[in-house]
Design an enzyme around this catalytic site. Structure first.
Site, PDB file in Angstrom:
ATOM      1  N   LYS A 132       0.803  -1.221   0.000  1.00 16.78           N
ATOM      2  CA  LYS A 132       0.000   0.000   0.000  1.00 16.78           C
ATOM      3  C   LYS A 132       0.842   1.280   0.000  1.00 16.78           C
ATOM      4  O   LYS A 132       0.324   2.359  -0.244  1.00 16.78           O
ATOM      5  CB  LYS A 132      -0.967  -0.011   1.179  1.00 16.78           C
ATOM      6  CG  LYS A 132      -1.866  -1.235   1.235  1.00 16.78           C
ATOM      7  CD  LYS A 132      -2.864  -1.309   0.087  1.00 16.78           C
ATOM      8  CE  LYS A 132      -4.047  -0.438   0.320  1.00 16.78           C
ATOM      9  NZ  LYS A 132      -5.142  -0.736  -0.645  1.00 16.78           N
TER      10      LYS A 132
HETATM   11  N1  PMP Z   1      -4.153  -7.427   2.526  1.00 19.36           N
HETATM   12  C1  PMP Z   1      -3.850  -6.455   3.410  1.00 19.36           C
HETATM   13  C2  PMP Z   1      -3.173  -6.836   4.684  1.00 19.36           C
HETATM   14  C3  PMP Z   1      -4.163  -5.120   3.112  1.00 19.36           C
HETATM   15  O1  PMP Z   1      -3.876  -4.151   4.000  1.00 19.36           O
HETATM   16  C4  PMP Z   1      -4.808  -4.828   1.884  1.00 19.36           C
HETATM   17  C5  PMP Z   1      -5.183  -3.397   1.598  1.00 19.36           C
HETATM   18  N2  PMP Z   1      -6.397  -3.014   2.222  1.00 19.36           N
HETATM   19  C6  PMP Z   1      -5.122  -5.861   1.007  1.00 19.36           C
HETATM   20  C7  PMP Z   1      -4.759  -7.157   1.356  1.00 19.36           C
HETATM   21  C8  PMP Z   1      -5.853  -5.643  -0.303  1.00 19.36           C
HETATM   22  O2  PMP Z   1      -5.233  -4.759  -1.185  1.00 19.36           O
HETATM   23  P1  PMP Z   1      -6.111  -3.806  -2.120  1.00 19.36           P
HETATM   24  O3  PMP Z   1      -6.743  -2.772  -1.246  1.00 19.36           O
HETATM   25  O4  PMP Z   1      -5.153  -3.215  -3.091  1.00 19.36           O
HETATM   26  O5  PMP Z   1      -7.151  -4.644  -2.787  1.00 19.36           O
END
Ligand code: PMP
Length: 359
Positions: free
Chosen positions: A40
């Site tokens: 992120k």
């Molecule tokens: N796993 C974790 C631990 C996350 O923090 C996130 C982000 N919210 C995700 C998966 C999913 O990523 P995205 O928001 O890009 O779909």
């Protein structure tokens, strides 16, 4: 050089022990090497840069965000780097380790209730909206609705994977939270491969993306609200070819397997992604290359996924151990042996001599 310039350009690490050598090449994108410890960071930088360029984020601004922790960590380190204040609203599921990181960067953290709908005044979203109204020069990335979220992955994660595999990638596995990672990376890879890359979403069982909503423990991934009208605009369903629903115990078992047999300390949702990859690997051959994007590091979950007592308290420990045992048996892997402490010479035995283990 500034810290946010170190975001991205993460290496691909081949998994050598958890997947058979005669099957597909399985590569893990080492997103835990980003300065904030997760994938992120990429969107945090992209969204902040765009907001600065648009004049929405100015000296004296406060960054306000409802976050499961990782977007917060990215925004918090950039806020510290560039002199902004930051306030984050985190639900009860967000681990103490992640909240601790936000506070270490100087951010304020408000814990919200987890048992209410997004429109309820006590939801993370509502609290963040209220803060935006009352804090002067407040700015929110609105990560669930910000086109720079998937764009960051289209611009960086996708091209990196294509170049690092020399165009050999055939399958991509990633989680779906905001959907930014899978939509942006998947869109780029489909575009450059002429649609040849298969995109697989690894979803916690109980998430609305892949089925009926039920409580699940994996953090950051999946969606707890069934209403499609409220799904994030950052999730482009048309990019995803298949969704695999993975139960908590299977996710956590795969996280443990990666830590113990590959040396990769990953988060719970990364376990979800590895479990999904393990379902696809037997259908593929040595001609295929499967790339897994784990969202973050296991360091954020030492008090949860990697804590025996926590797993037992959730009623998951036996099932996690059972799944680990099944995979070990199948792959011919030996459980790391515990040193028989009581059989040691007295001068190095716990409680005697200099050796004083903490647990
Ligand atoms: N796993 C974790 C631990 C996350 O923090 C996130 C982000 N919210 C995700 C998966 C999913 O990523 P995205 O928001 O890009 O779909």
């Amino acid at each position: 050089m500034s810290i946010s310039e170190l975001i991205g350009a993460t290496p691909l690490v081949p998994l050598r022990r958890l997947f058979p050598a005669d099957g597909p090449r399985v590569l893990v994108k080492a997103e835990f090497l980003n300065p904030g410890g997760s994938v992120k960071d990429r969107i945090a930088r992209e969204m902040v840069d765009a907001a600065e360029a648009a004049g929405e984020l100015v000296p004296g601004s406060t960054i306000v965000e409802a976050t499961s922790g990782n977007t917060g960590a990215g925004l918090a380190l950039i806020a510290a780097e560039r002199g902004y204040d930051a306030v984050f609203v985190c639900g009860p599921k967000v681990s103490d380790e992640k909240v601790g990181v936000l506070r270490a960067h100087g951010a304020t953290v408000i814990r919200s209730r987890g048992d209410v709908a997004p429109e309820h005044p006590s939801s993370s979203r509502s609290i963040a909206e209220r803060l935006l109204e009352v804090i002067p020069a407040a700015w929110s990335s609105q990560q669930y609705d910000n086109p720079h979220n998937p764009a960051a992955h289209r611009r960086t994660t996708g091209p990196e994977i294509w170049e690092q595999t020399g165009g050999a990638i055939t399958h991509l596995v990633a989680n779906v939270g905001t959907g930014g990672t899978i939509s942006g990376t998947g869109a780029h890879l489909k575009e450059v491969s002429g649609g040849a890359v298969t995109v697989i979403g690894a979803d916690p069982a109980g998430s609305a993306y892949s089925g009926e909503v039920e409580p699940f423990l994996v953090e950051g991934a999946g969606r707890i609200y069934a209403d499609r009208a409220l799904w994030p605009s950052t999730y482009d369903e048309s990019v995803v070819d298949h969704l695999e629903a993975v139960a908590d115990a299977e996710s956590f078992a795969w996280a443990h397997l990666a830590a113990r047999h590959e040396g990769l300390l990953l988060g719970g949702s990364a376990g979800t992604a590895l479990a999904a990859a393990s379902r696809w690997a037997p259908r593929l051959t040595a001609e295929h290359t499967l790339v897994v994007i784990p969202a973050d590091s296991g360091r954020s979950y030492l008090s949860k996924v990697y804590d025996d007592a926590w797993l037992a308290g959730q009623g998951l420990r036996d099932e996690v151990e059972r799944i680990i045992g099944v995979v070990r048996e199948r792959r011919g892997l030996r459980a790391p042996a515990a040193l028989p402490l009581d059989a040691l010479p007295e001068d190095v035995r716990p409680g005697a001599g200099a050796l004083q283990p903490t647990a």
